[in-house]
Design an enzyme around this catalytic site. Sequence first.
Site, short mmCIF file in Angstrom:
data_model
loop_
_atom_site.label_atom_id
_atom_site.label_comp_id
_atom_site.label_asym_id
_atom_site.label_seq_id
_atom_site.Cartn_x
_atom_site.Cartn_y
_atom_site.Cartn_z
CB CYS A 47 96.73 30.88 55.58
SG CYS A 47 95.28 32.00 55.81
CG LEU A 48 92.50 32.54 50.21
CD1 LEU A 48 91.26 31.33 50.50
CD2 LEU A 48 92.82 33.39 49.92
#
Length: 586
Positions: free
Chosen positions: A318-319
């Site tokens: 993800c991030l």
Amino acid sequence: MVSSTAAHDSYVVTALSDITDRALHAALARFTLGLSPAAVAAAYLDWLVHLMAAPGKRLQLLDKMARKTMRLADFASQQMVHPGKAAPAIEPLPQDRRFAGEVWQHLPFNIFYQGFLLQQQWWHAATSDVRGVTRHHEEIARFGCRQILDVFAPSNFLPTNPELQQRTFETGGQNLLVGMQHLFEDWQRAISGKRPAGSEAYVVGGNVAATAGKVVFRNRLIELLQYEPVTAQVHAEPVLIVPAWIMKYYILDLSAQNSLVRYLTAQGFTVFMISWKNPVTDDRDLGLDDYRRLGVMAALDAIAAIVPERKVHAMGYCLGGTLLSIAASAMARDGDLRLKTMTLLAAQTDFTEAGELMLFIDESQIAFLEDMMWEQGFLDAKQMAGAFQMLRSNDLIWSVVLHRYLMGTREPMSDLMAWNADATRLPYRMHSEYLRGLFLANDLAEGRYLVEGRPVALTDVRVPIFAVGTSWDHVAPWRSTYKIHLLADTEVTYVLTNGGHNAGIVSEPDRAGRHHQVMTKKAEDRYVDPETWLAIAPKRDGSWWPTLAAWLASHSEGTVSPPPMGNPAAGLAALCDAPGTYVLQE
């Protein structure tokens, strides 16, 4: 010439006005779930003004209304004559399971839900293709209408829901009393800051985040976990996992049976994991580059001291994957060759098609969020929950209302649900830079993102890339993650797995119903668009984890004896047992 007193007065007035506006917006945000009223109002005004100036569109909508009314009337009359045999006037969308039960197919309930779906379809047409409306405003208007309509779905009310009526009859109304108890308990837990009922069964360091290891490095932002080997020989190159810091790292080390960390160690990999600190008000000025420098780069430095002269398989979720992409681009630009491969799990590098999450990303919305963060120094994950729940309102809001508060049943807590309730915070500066630089301006994909004063580009990355997208991802849509093919001039192996942003990544090999597609594009191969890729990529049954392990092994340089746990001589003595202390911060 302006006097010093006048200049001072001007400064005071400016500062006061800024504080007043920010404080007002921060207070308002508590009642709007962090959504900017100005952004919503601007979208609907844009849509309404252009609709009023489009008599042809309004005439078309009147025609659609008349036709849909006739379709519903015809369906109703057919049902009267031939109950249960008439073809439906409209079919629900494949993901809409609200009216799938057999009892919904009988009078009058089939007329209720058919009328609702036709109305929903009409409003979709009314908020689509109005000439002159900006695309972003059109999407907000359409999304907002859908949210309002879902409130009034016949599945949400006792008089119009046959399944709920049947449940109420069977229990003598006890389901409604139990539902009220559930509602009161959930409200009480929410206002007191407690986690949802049942999450107590999952203890960090007990039955989740329990893979054996040590904290071998700590700074003000991370703890670096090194996991103990479980095989006599290990692959020469270690694995560094960079999780997102929006939630805690242990989604990748859940229970014993579905821990990616445990799986990789069993496959003979030396695994390191970053555990991020849960920031507080004093961390408000931590920026995105601090996360790169104190996170990814500090971890790589520590690993180099523990496993010297070995390159690293870097993996970001993800991030964390976006941050890893930034770090890898800067390393490639500067001639830092410590990476062996890069794996991106549901991670975006181009944000132009970031899905419905972009509904909450524009100048008005970001300014509103910045004011909310400015007051407290961070953004609490609970303050983001409203936006994420609305993206899947049928599953995350109305399904809960129906089953928990009306049916009187409480779904059993799972390790993934307990993890999801273990919220974190985001520093003011970092989140503002992330939203503005990546989501709003798309600086990384377009070569404007600066690291140490100079731009970085993913085209500089030459190590092989393994990228995973999930088919039902509302946070990082797979077609958005697929854009790594356009940004990297290297070998890219892309995997598309079934499941959502979290459940698609937590995909243990023994889990039923799992399948994925995978195909490799070499650096010299021509680009294949996502729709063509979807049609031609080979399909495999089962989890994608074995595919990842085989790919990592194929890019490793043989096996060696396991490295030591830490390196005391280099100041990297084991500080405590995994999962460490940062993950326990509330």
